[in-house]
Every structure is written in structure tokens, then in C-alpha cells.
Design an enzyme around this catalytic site. Structure first.
Site, mmCIF file in Angstrom:
data_model
loop_
_atom_site.group_PDB
_atom_site.id
_atom_site.type_symbol
_atom_site.label_atom_id
_atom_site.label_comp_id
_atom_site.label_asym_id
_atom_site.label_seq_id
_atom_site.Cartn_x
_atom_site.Cartn_y
_atom_site.Cartn_z
ATOM 1 N N ARG A 9 2.898 5.928 -3.260
ATOM 2 C CA ARG A 9 4.070 6.718 -3.665
ATOM 3 C C ARG A 9 4.339 6.592 -5.161
ATOM 4 O O ARG A 9 4.803 7.540 -5.800
ATOM 5 C CB ARG A 9 5.285 6.279 -2.841
ATOM 6 C CG ARG A 9 5.206 6.770 -1.378
ATOM 7 C CD ARG A 9 6.155 5.973 -0.507
ATOM 8 N NE ARG A 9 6.292 6.474 0.859
ATOM 9 C CZ ARG A 9 5.417 6.263 1.837
ATOM 10 N NH1 ARG A 9 4.293 5.586 1.604
ATOM 11 N NH2 ARG A 9 5.638 6.733 3.055
ATOM 12 N N LYS A 39 0.828 -1.205 0.000
ATOM 13 C CA LYS A 39 0.000 0.000 0.000
ATOM 14 C C LYS A 39 0.868 1.263 0.000
ATOM 15 O O LYS A 39 0.631 2.186 -0.779
ATOM 16 C CB LYS A 39 -0.924 -0.023 1.229
ATOM 17 C CG LYS A 39 -1.897 1.131 1.298
ATOM 18 C CD LYS A 39 -3.085 0.797 2.167
ATOM 19 C CE LYS A 39 -2.889 1.102 3.626
ATOM 20 N NZ LYS A 39 -2.772 2.544 3.921
ATOM 21 N N SER A 40 1.887 1.286 0.851
ATOM 22 C CA SER A 40 2.738 2.486 0.931
ATOM 23 C C SER A 40 3.407 2.761 -0.410
ATOM 24 O O SER A 40 3.489 3.911 -0.862
ATOM 25 C CB SER A 40 3.832 2.291 1.988
ATOM 26 O OG SER A 40 3.268 2.242 3.268
ATOM 27 N N SER A 75 6.971 9.304 12.200
ATOM 28 C CA SER A 75 5.925 9.130 11.190
ATOM 29 C C SER A 75 6.501 9.236 9.780
ATOM 30 O O SER A 75 6.994 10.297 9.377
ATOM 31 C CB SER A 75 4.830 10.179 11.373
ATOM 32 O OG SER A 75 4.030 10.231 10.207
ATOM 33 N N ASP A 109 1.740 -1.035 11.931
ATOM 34 C CA ASP A 109 0.440 -1.463 11.386
ATOM 35 C C ASP A 109 0.114 -2.913 11.744
ATOM 36 O O ASP A 109 -1.024 -3.359 11.552
ATOM 37 C CB ASP A 109 0.419 -1.292 9.861
ATOM 38 C CG ASP A 109 0.397 0.182 9.464
ATOM 39 O OD1 ASP A 109 0.017 1.024 10.303
ATOM 40 O OD2 ASP A 109 0.768 0.492 8.318
ATOM 41 N N ARG A 124 -8.479 12.824 12.184
ATOM 42 C CA ARG A 124 -7.078 12.441 12.422
ATOM 43 C C ARG A 124 -6.184 13.680 12.438
ATOM 44 O O ARG A 124 -6.435 14.653 11.734
ATOM 45 C CB ARG A 124 -6.627 11.431 11.362
ATOM 46 C CG ARG A 124 -7.387 10.112 11.546
ATOM 47 C CD ARG A 124 -6.906 9.028 10.637
ATOM 48 N NE ARG A 124 -5.553 8.628 10.940
ATOM 49 C CZ ARG A 124 -4.855 7.798 10.170
ATOM 50 N NH1 ARG A 124 -5.395 7.286 9.087
ATOM 51 N NH2 ARG A 124 -3.627 7.458 10.514
HETATM 52 C C1 S3P Z 1 2.480 4.885 6.207
HETATM 53 C C2 S3P Z 1 3.040 5.234 7.407
HETATM 54 C C3 S3P Z 1 2.482 4.847 8.703
HETATM 55 C C4 S3P Z 1 1.497 3.693 8.553
HETATM 56 C C5 S3P Z 1 0.529 3.910 7.440
HETATM 57 C C6 S3P Z 1 1.269 4.051 6.111
HETATM 58 C C7 S3P Z 1 3.124 5.353 4.958
HETATM 59 O O1 S3P Z 1 1.775 5.946 9.239
HETATM 60 O O2 S3P Z 1 0.802 3.501 9.763
HETATM 61 O O3 S3P Z 1 -0.355 2.808 7.329
HETATM 62 O O4 S3P Z 1 2.796 4.826 3.874
HETATM 63 O O5 S3P Z 1 3.986 6.232 5.054
HETATM 64 P P1 S3P Z 1 2.500 7.069 10.139
HETATM 65 O O6 S3P Z 1 3.402 7.834 9.276
HETATM 66 O O7 S3P Z 1 1.375 7.931 10.652
HETATM 67 O O8 S3P Z 1 3.197 6.326 11.237
#
Ligand code: S3P
Length: 428
Positions: free
Chosen positions: A25, A20-21, A165, A311, A119
């Protein structure tokens, strides 16, 4: 929905969906780059589709053929979206998107569902506004709808990250790529580094040393061919399912093994899990995971490992309910501001199933092993809680588990129940 219970075995092989990340991107870098970007293995979950919609609203042409997505990059020359963009549940679209848009001088309003609109966004707005952006929340709050107004060209910053984060770090990097001068980011604890890695992949320059990141902008990235590996955060549910059910053995193919994401594997190994990595491709940081039923013992999870498995903590909590002894999770207060308060929601839903679990200010205390019993549980609209509870139901020996809010799962894993069915051993 009614979940499957009394299922004692998982076997077989699946390929979990794309990370997903990296999917988010890939779209954003593709939009920012010059030329064509071709994405293979994109995750078609609702969150990533929100990023696709955001990019399209900036005038970026995106084509989809079979499972391949092609983006025709705009080299950062975006148009202002004609109306506010609804990005649903996706925190990553919101936070990274604010950096991308503010850096490009786009005027826009972003909002989401009830969860996203509650959030915290000050963590992204503060550094972006220190760079000279004009990003503000609804009626003076830090919450969405978030407005980005036209500003002077941004300046680089030196920024000490107050929270661990990757989303905040990435928002600053997306802005910094489009900003004249140097930006220096200091992380207290390292978080996932996909943005840094992808800047290099798209031909950019970035220096990373001792939890510090230095980038000089502006930089013109070039479109690329991207192969997205499977998401270890999605694999996590089947890893847990195979460990906790008897006589199970599953193979999860093509899983991303970037060390900034594999904290779960380290913790499970320490608990005694039988997880073998095979067909490793060290260059692309991926491989297959073979997971077998295991007897586990409790452990302590704290400190620097937390961002490497943030996560995965709800599913790790379920694993801990079946491990011998006490598991303590600390330093995970960030869980309170995820799609839901994951400390409270994990504790309350697993307690309904009979787990011995206590929420704390920054984590959970779980005593195991405890047999799980039937109950009606809720995802709280949170995809990862929904999948954790579906795996928990496999451990309930008799009776029915009902999951309210199972539709949230499509945020990150639309084919979750199909894949679960593939692995379930049917007693015909
Ligand atoms: C993510 C970073 C994390 C993660 C989220 C995806 C990302 O969040 O919990 O599911 O893709 O950079 P945080 O940056 O708030 O820790």
C-alpha cells in the site's frame, strides 16, 4: 532442501521484516499521491517487488538508497504500461492494482504465475465494472491475464461485500479515491483496515462506522514519510516455534499490532500461550512480543475472528497438533483460494509428518498432541506453507525432513532461514 530437525530450543531477539500489506500500500499510495513519499522498513519480498515493478511501469520514479525507498508521486497521472506486466505470485498487487489502475483510466494487462492465474478475480472485477470500469479476464473467464481497457470516468457505488476480503475492499477504495461522487462499502465482517488508515495518513478523508466505509472522491493525497512495522504474519512462525519447543524464549521486536491483524494472539492466549507484549507504542500500533515455551490446549476458531488471522491459519494448525485436545477451525473457506488450497495442503503436509488432522469444507479439525516424524513435504509453492513446515521440522526428534519448494518463502520473508538460524540454540 533439508530442514533442521531435533531442535528443542529457540532463544534470542530478532526484528521481523516489514509488513507485507503495508509495504504494497505504501508504494501504491506513494504513486497516487502528489509529491514525495519516503518508505522506511519496506519488505523486499518478491510480492512487494511486483508492486514496485507495476508502479514503475506506470511511469512512477522510485529510488532506493540503503533500505529507504523514495517515490515521486504522479498524482494519479500514470502512463499506460508498454507491455503486459508479470506480477508473479502476488494477489495483493493484482487486486489492489486493478483498483488503482482502473480508477486512473490506465490501459494495461496484468498476469502472474500459475497460482495467481488461477485465483478468483471476479470479486474485484464485479465492483470495479459496476463503477463503469472495463476489466475482464482471459477468454471470458475471471482469471488472469486480466485486461483493463479505457472507460468513461468511473462512478461511485454502494457495495455490499459478498466475501470478507481486504483486497477487494482496498481495490474499490483505490478506484473510489479517483472517482467523482460517493462510494459506500458495507463489510459483513471487518477485515484488515490498512487502506482506510493510510488514506487518512496521506491526508485523505474517509468515514468508517459499523462496518461501513464512506468515501467521497476525487481526493488528492499528499506524499508522506512512512514507517512500516514488522509483519505479525511473519512473526507468527517464530511465535509458534518458541511456544512449541522446550525452554525457549524469543523476543520479536517492532511487530505491528493493528487489532485487525492480531487474531492469532487472541487465539493463542485462549490456548494458554505465554506471550507478553512490551514496549507498546499505542499510537503507531506496534510493540515487542516476548514468547516462551507453553503447554497449550485445543480451541475453536470461527466467525468474526477469521479475517483477523486468515494468513496465520496454517501455522495455527501446526500449533494445534501440539496442543492437548481438539482444535476446530471453521468459517475459513477463503483458505481454499489463497496461494494454494491451504485447507487441503495444510492437512496433507501435516498428515505426512504424522499429525492427526482432517480437512473440512471450511476449515480443519486437529487432535493433539501428536509427535511429528520425518517425511518429505512440499510448500505447494506457497510461502506460508513453506515456513510452517520449516517450523514443524524443528519438532521432529530424529531423522530428516525434506522440504520441496522452499524457494516460495522469498515471496514474503527472504531472510527467513537467516532469522531462524539466529534464534536456534546450537549445541557446540
Ligand atoms: C491482504 C488481504 C488478505 C490476505 C493477504 C493480504 C491485503 O487477502 O490473505 O495475504 O494485504 O489486503 P484477502 O483480501 O483475499 O482476504
Amino acid at each position: 532442501m533439508k530442514l533442521i530437525t531435533n531442535q528443542r530450543q529457540l532463544t534470542g531477539l530478532i526484528k521481523v521484516p516489514g509488513d507485507k500489506s503495508i509495504s504494497h500500500r505504501s508504494l501504491m499510495f506513494g504513486a497516487l499521491a502528489e509529491g514525495k513519499t519516503e518508505i522506511h522498513g519496506f519488505l523486499p519480498g518478491e510480492d512487494c517487488l511486483a508492486t514496485k515493478k507495476l508502479c514503475a511501469s506506470l511511469g512512477v520514479v522510485i529510488e532506493e538508497k540503503d533500505t529507504v525507498i523514495t517515490i515521486y508521486g504522479k498524482a494519479g497521472r500514470f502512463k499506460n504500461p508498454s507491455q503486459p506486466i508479470d506480477i508473479g505470485n502476488s494477489g495483493t498487487t493484482m487486486r489492489l492494482g486493478l483498483g488503482l489502475l482502473a480508477g486512473a483510466g490506465v490501459e494495461a494487462t496484468l498476469y502472474g504465475d500459475d497460482s495467481l492465474n488461477h485465483r478468483p478475480m471476479a470479486r474485484v472485477m464485479t465492483p470495479l465494472n459496476s463503477m463503469g470500469a472495463r476489466v475482464s479476464g482471459d477468454s471470458g473467464t475471471e482469471y488472469a491475464p486480466i485486461k483493463i481497457k479505457k472507460s468513461q470516468p468511473l462512478d461511485g457505488i454502494s457495495y455490499d461485500m459478498p466475501v470478507a476480503s481486504a483486497q477487494v475492499k482496498s481495490a474499490i477504495l483505490f478506484a473510489a479515491l479517483q472517482t467523482k461522487g460517493e462510494t459506500l462499502i458495507k463489510e459483513r465482517i471487518a477485515t484488515r483496515n490498512h487502506t482506510e488508515e493510510m488514506i487518512k495518513q496521506f491526508g485523505g478523508q474517509i468515514e468508517v462506522f459499523d462496518n461501513q466505509i464512506r468515501i467521497i472522491g476525487p481526493q488528492q493525497l499528499l506524499g508522506q514519510r512512512i514507517e512500516i512495522p514488522g509483519d505479525i504474519s511473519s512473526a507468527a512462525f517464530f511465535i509458534a516455534g518458541a511456544l512449541l519447543t522446550s525452554d525457549s524464549q524469543v523476543c520479536l521486536e517492532n511487530v505491528g499490532l493493528n487489532p485487525s491483524r492480531t487474531g492469532l494472539l487472541d487465539v493463542l492466549n485462549a490456548m494458554g500461550a505465554d506471550i507478553e507484549k512490551i514496549n507498546i507504542d499505542p499510537h503507531n500500533q506496534l510493540g515487542d512480543l516476548v514468547v516462551r515455551s507453553s503447554r497449550l490446549t485445543g480451541t475453536v476458531v470461527e466467525g468474526e475472528i477469521i479475517p483477523r488471522l486468515i494468513d496465520e491459519l496454517p501455522i495455527l494448525a501446526l500449533v494445534a497438533t501440539q496442543a492437548q485436545g481438539t482444535t476446530i477451525i471453521r468459517d475459513a473457506e477463503e483458505l481454499k483460494v489463497k496461494e494454494t488450497n491451504r485447507i487441503d495442503a495444510t492437512a496433507s503436509e501435516l498428515a505426512k509428518l504424522g499429525a492427526d488432522i482432517t480437512p473440512t469444507e471450511d476449515g480443519l479439525i486437529i487432535n493433539g498432541p501428536t509427535p511429528l516424524k520425518p517425511a518429505t513435504v512440499s510448500s505447494h509453492g506457497d510461502h506460508r506453507l513453506g515456513m510452517m513446515l520449516a517450523i514443524a521440522s524443528l519438532l521432529v526428534k530424529e531423522g530428516t525432513v525434506t522440504l520441496e519448494g522452499s524457494e516460495a518463502i522469498s515471496v514474503s520473508y527472504p531472510r527467513f532461514f537467516e532469522d531462524l538460524n539466529t534464534l536456534l540454540v546450537k549445541d557446540f
